[in-house]
Motif scaffolding. Sequence first.
Motif, PDB file in Angstrom:
ATOM      1  N   ASP A 153      -6.740   0.797   8.940  1.00 52.22           N
ATOM      2  CA  ASP A 153      -6.827   2.228   8.661  1.00 52.22           C
ATOM      3  C   ASP A 153      -5.634   2.959   9.242  1.00 52.22           C
ATOM      4  OD1 ASP A 153      -7.352   3.514  11.387  1.00 52.22           O
ATOM      5  OD2 ASP A 153      -8.984   2.069  11.331  1.00 52.22           O
ATOM      6  N   GLU A 154      -5.554   4.225   8.878  1.00 55.11           N
ATOM      7  CA  GLU A 154      -4.560   5.131   9.456  1.00 55.11           C
ATOM      8  C   GLU A 154      -5.102   6.547   9.352  1.00 55.11           C
ATOM      9  OE1 GLU A 154      -0.065   4.956   9.727  1.00 55.11           O
ATOM     10  OE2 GLU A 154      -0.357   5.832   7.744  1.00 55.11           O
ATOM     11  N   GLU A 155      -4.923   7.336  10.441  1.00 59.17           N
ATOM     12  CA  GLU A 155      -5.416   8.713  10.414  1.00 59.17           C
ATOM     13  C   GLU A 155      -4.312   9.752  10.480  1.00 59.17           C
ATOM     14  OE1 GLU A 155      -7.832   9.991  13.690  1.00 59.17           O
ATOM     15  OE2 GLU A 155      -6.441   9.256  15.205  1.00 59.17           O
ATOM     16  N   SER A 156      -3.068   9.349  10.723  1.00 58.50           N
ATOM     17  CA  SER A 156      -1.982  10.319  10.847  1.00 58.50           C
ATOM     18  C   SER A 156      -0.850   9.958   9.898  1.00 58.50           C
ATOM     19  CB  SER A 156      -1.464  10.361  12.292  1.00 58.50           C
ATOM     20  OG  SER A 156      -0.400  11.290  12.413  1.00 58.50           O
ATOM     21  N   SER A 157      -0.920  10.509   8.703  1.00 60.42           N
ATOM     22  CA  SER A 157       0.157  10.256   7.743  1.00 60.42           C
ATOM     23  C   SER A 157       1.481  10.800   8.268  1.00 60.42           C
ATOM     24  CB  SER A 157      -0.188  10.888   6.396  1.00 60.42           C
ATOM     25  OG  SER A 157      -0.421  12.280   6.526  1.00 60.42           O
ATOM     26  N   SER A 158       1.428  11.905   8.991  1.00 58.84           N
ATOM     27  CA  SER A 158       2.659  12.561   9.441  1.00 58.84           C
ATOM     28  C   SER A 158       3.388  11.761  10.504  1.00 58.84           C
ATOM     29  CB  SER A 158       2.340  13.966   9.950  1.00 58.84           C
ATOM     30  OG  SER A 158       1.279  13.947  10.884  1.00 58.84           O
ATOM     31  N   GLU A 159       2.659  11.181  11.444  1.00 56.98           N
ATOM     32  CA  GLU A 159       3.330  10.351  12.441  1.00 56.98           C
ATOM     33  C   GLU A 159       3.830   9.045  11.826  1.00 56.98           C
ATOM     34  OE1 GLU A 159       1.454  11.484  16.718  1.00 56.98           O
ATOM     35  OE2 GLU A 159       0.028  10.698  15.244  1.00 56.98           O
ATOM     36  N   ASP A 160       3.236   8.665  10.708  1.00 61.36           N
ATOM     37  CA  ASP A 160       3.726   7.512   9.959  1.00 61.36           C
ATOM     38  C   ASP A 160       5.086   7.827   9.352  1.00 61.36           C
ATOM     39  OD1 ASP A 160       4.089   5.221   8.471  1.00 61.36           O
ATOM     40  OD2 ASP A 160       2.255   5.420   7.301  1.00 61.36           O
ATOM     41  N   TYR A 161       5.170   8.915   8.581  1.00 63.76           N
ATOM     42  CA  TYR A 161       6.477   9.187   7.969  1.00 63.76           C
ATOM     43  C   TYR A 161       7.494   9.648   9.011  1.00 63.76           C
ATOM     44  CZ  TYR A 161       4.815  14.121   7.209  1.00 63.76           C
ATOM     45  OH  TYR A 161       4.320  15.404   7.331  1.00 63.76           O
ATOM     46  N   HIS A 162       7.016  10.138  10.156  1.00 63.57           N
ATOM     47  CA  HIS A 162       7.955  10.474  11.227  1.00 63.57           C
ATOM     48  C   HIS A 162       8.675   9.216  11.715  1.00 63.57           C
ATOM     49  CE1 HIS A 162       9.768  12.629  14.518  1.00 63.57           C
ATOM     50  NE2 HIS A 162       9.183  11.872  15.430  1.00 63.57           N
ATOM     51  N   HIS A 163       7.963   8.089  11.767  1.00 60.78           N
ATOM     52  CA  HIS A 163       8.629   6.868  12.227  1.00 60.78           C
ATOM     53  C   HIS A 163       9.669   6.397  11.208  1.00 60.78           C
ATOM     54  CE1 HIS A 163       6.734   3.542   9.832  1.00 60.78           C
ATOM     55  NE2 HIS A 163       7.602   2.767  10.435  1.00 60.78           N
ATOM     56  N   ALA A 164       9.380   6.563   9.909  1.00 61.77           N
ATOM     57  CA  ALA A 164      10.360   6.185   8.894  1.00 61.77           C
ATOM     58  C   ALA A 164      11.574   7.117   8.948  1.00 61.77           C
ATOM     59  CB  ALA A 164       9.718   6.219   7.512  1.00 61.77           C
ATOM     60  N   HIS A 189       0.810  -1.221   0.000  1.00 64.77           N
ATOM     61  CA  HIS A 189       0.000   0.000   0.000  1.00 64.77           C
ATOM     62  C   HIS A 189       0.843   1.271   0.000  1.00 64.77           C
ATOM     63  CE1 HIS A 189      -4.052  -1.589   0.185  1.00 64.77           C
ATOM     64  NE2 HIS A 189      -3.664  -2.466   1.081  1.00 64.77           N
ATOM     65  N   GLY A 190       2.087   1.181   0.424  1.00 68.40           N
ATOM     66  CA  GLY A 190       2.964   2.347   0.384  1.00 68.40           C
ATOM     67  C   GLY A 190       2.878   3.235   1.604  1.00 68.40           C
ATOM     68  N   HIS A 191       2.160   2.837   2.606  1.00 64.76           N
ATOM     69  CA  HIS A 191       2.092   3.557   3.876  1.00 64.76           C
ATOM     70  C   HIS A 191       1.771   2.525   4.948  1.00 64.76           C
ATOM     71  CE1 HIS A 191      -2.316   3.212   4.014  1.00 64.76           C
ATOM     72  NE2 HIS A 191      -2.294   3.485   2.717  1.00 64.76           N
ATOM     73  N   SER A 192       1.743   2.955   6.199  1.00 65.01           N
ATOM     74  CA  SER A 192       1.502   2.017   7.292  1.00 65.01           C
ATOM     75  C   SER A 192       0.017   1.882   7.588  1.00 65.01           C
ATOM     76  CB  SER A 192       2.232   2.483   8.553  1.00 65.01           C
ATOM     77  OG  SER A 192       3.626   2.527   8.339  1.00 65.01           O
ATOM     78  N   MET A 193      -0.309   0.842   8.321  1.00 71.57           N
ATOM     79  CA  MET A 193      -1.648   0.647   8.871  1.00 71.57           C
ATOM     80  C   MET A 193      -1.544   0.744  10.387  1.00 71.57           C
ATOM     81  SD  MET A 193      -3.610   0.225   6.259  1.00 71.57           S
ATOM     82  CE  MET A 193      -3.690  -0.418   4.576  1.00 71.57           C
ATOM     83  N   ALA A 194      -2.400   1.563  10.996  1.00 74.46           N
ATOM     84  CA  ALA A 194      -2.319   1.805  12.435  1.00 74.46           C
ATOM     85  C   ALA A 194      -3.155   0.821  13.237  1.00 74.46           C
ATOM     86  CB  ALA A 194      -2.749   3.236  12.754  1.00 74.46           C
ATOM     87  N   LYS A 195      -4.249   0.344  12.664  1.00 75.25           N
ATOM     88  CA  LYS A 195      -5.144  -0.535  13.418  1.00 75.25           C
ATOM     89  C   LYS A 195      -4.511  -1.902  13.612  1.00 75.25           C
ATOM     90  CE  LYS A 195      -9.562  -0.333  12.456  1.00 75.25           C
ATOM     91  NZ  LYS A 195     -10.099   0.316  13.674  1.00 75.25           N
ATOM     92  N   HIS A 245      -2.539  15.216  10.453  1.00 73.65           N
ATOM     93  CA  HIS A 245      -1.707  14.844   9.302  1.00 73.65           C
ATOM     94  C   HIS A 245      -0.482  15.758   9.169  1.00 73.65           C
ATOM     95  CE1 HIS A 245      -4.171  11.737   7.276  1.00 73.65           C
ATOM     96  NE2 HIS A 245      -5.169  12.348   7.874  1.00 73.65           N
ATOM     97  N   MET A 246      -0.272  16.639  10.169  1.00 71.82           N
ATOM     98  CA  MET A 246       0.872  17.561  10.147  1.00 71.82           C
ATOM     99  C   MET A 246       1.924  17.231  11.198  1.00 71.82           C
ATOM    100  SD  MET A 246      -1.190  21.162   9.992  1.00 71.82           S
ATOM    101  CE  MET A 246      -2.400  21.551   8.725  1.00 71.82           C
TER     102      MET A 246
END
Length: 737
Positions: free
Chosen positions: A561-572, A545-551, A650-651
């Motif tokens: 699902d995922e609601e925070s794209s920013s905390e996702d790329y912060h982990h990467a 999918h190219g991004h993470s799944m939070a659930k 998302h910020m």
Amino acid sequence: MWSVVLTLTLLLERFASALPVSTAVDLFQEIATTAPDHRFPIIVDHPLQPLGMSKSVISTSTIPTNNFYTNLFLGSRQQPAYLYPYSVWWSQGTNSDYGLAISHTTASQRVFGPNPSANPVEYYYNPVGICSVSFSAAEFDAGMTMSLGSPTAFAVNVTMAPSTSKYGHGRSLYIPLVQGTGFITGIYFNLRPRFNSLVGFQSLTEKTSPRNGIKKYVAKLYDGTSWAIYANVPNGQTFSLSRQSSSSIIASKDVYNVIVQIAKIVDGSESAYDAHAGKYAYHARVYGSAVGSVGTATINYWTLQANNAGNLLLWLLPHHVASMKKGALGFSIDSLSRGKMYAFSTNQIVLQEELPTGIQFEPWTSIPGQKATYTSNALKLITSAAASEIAEDFNAQTNLNSMYYAGKALDKFAMICYVAHSILKNAVMTANCLNKLKQSFALFANNKEIYPLYYDKTYKGIVSSAGILTGSSMADFGATYYNDHHFHYGYHIHTAAVIGYIDTALGGTWVKENKEYVNTLIRDVANPSDADPYFPFSRSFSWFHGHSMAKGLFESADGKDEESSSEDYHHAYAVKLWGQVSGDQSMEARGAMMLAVMRRAMNAYMLMNNTNTIQPQNFIGNKVSGILFENKADHTTYFGTDIQYIQGVHMLPITPASSYIRSPTFVGEEWNSLLSGVAPTLTDGWKGILYANLALYNPKSSYAFFSSSKFSRNYLDPGASLTWYLAYAAGVGGATS
């Protein structure tokens, strides 16, 4: 049988991957293969056991917790697995249907609401439970079972069997569910195949065989759709299907080792299906390397049997297509919440990206021509803010009963320390800040926090003890049940990277002393190798999918699902930096590759500028997807519906990686259309988040806000500091005097 094939192939590929390959950096080199050390108490049995898995499967597998098929082992076990572009589920008697139901919905079937005439609409979703065709058998009834085996990041093996008390042993339907495959494949052993439909079969027509040994049928349904059914029949057996009723198609007799493949016919697909019928995937694995600033990750599908085309037919998502040089078949199918998927003849999905090697610790922007403007006045303001914030009680703000909130606070102080060291170059201030931060971090590194972390032997992961000690599955945002681990641990990993960066520059050995702890957190959320038997491969980030799944381990009709794209790329970003300071080239390159893939995928599905053609046109005005499910997009959050929450989640946090993902064009559109009238009215920490994000588009206005004499510390959320906001805005060109 199938587990043996999988094991042998894994061994061969591990051997092959160990061979020297020029000077390329292996993106997926294991971090470690040893058990987590004694600081993590062991949970032998997780409170929520996976249903349908034997003790042997549980003990020998690293079970994914955040991917497409977890509904199959949770709760009722009847919610869908989202096998893009299809959804499948265990039908346990709906309209007398027993088996694996298959559904595909088109964009025309989406439900928009709550006001479907609005633009933008708040949400859209796809109807669920529409069984177009199901894999079943004449022997299946209420006594049937469904077991799961070989659970991996891209695939799981489903075995359905009739009641043994009625039919004995040795009868089964084996279905390998592999993400992205063009056909859904089932293999019948000593069963009489049946195919059911809730929609209803209007007709069944036998067609010309596309290949020796393969029989082809087309079932036309009452909703106007048609589905291809191919049967690969071994020599010496006969096979025929007939329409038994409007809801059932049945084979003439029991069969053994007959491979049946089903696919929905879309415009231009039938001849391609003919060419690709026969071969099927039973597993997939990702490989990759980085050479200089170019990274390549390849999802390799493992196959059995043969077809005329020589390759699989795979459905690729929009962000995959840019890297694929050949194999396009020229037709598409609607996905559920990520636009159209495109048919390719290939056994591999190749992702090639330019890596963001230049994004490190210092402020960075993608705005052309902007550069740091640390004027004497700016340095004075930053020094004043840093002196005040370093004087705060670090332990009081970080020793919390939540890994998430503790991580945010630790990371806040880490960035203050970074500014003191690298921008202000104030040795006294740096030493004071760093010593306090090390002390606060040590509480977690020694696992002495309020709710210590445990090692869970069921799903093979590091989990919060909060859910066990409080008895609540949602304690600390569901962390005991694998919710949001990449958000939580990402803050801690980034904190460690900053401490390590400063400490190493000062001649310290902190990285060596804390490496095992930090690496263990990374192994939980972003383990790069299935050679590690103690953690699943890439728990959070989906290379498909190219991004993470939070659930995590929560049953959900709309999938992960995922609601925070920013905390996702912060982990990467954190993984990339920790790889850099710890000297792990593979980890550093892998973090960079994850960021590059996220940039493409997130700007396709989650962050929508005005030219987005992937999400529905009456939805892109929301600018962010809100919560992006596998089956739904909902412009909201789990904690409130105010616009600053939906956009702001998302910020945060604003870091050098933010401008890499969130382009100036996107941020400008979002600010001008949704936020410019809201931000001035706010009085809490969300105000600071919105104005810090403004630096990605208009750094001068952002800096003016934070440097104003009217600025209030009420505008800082618990994970933010005035020190960093001033330093970042000035560092990307915001200070003018």
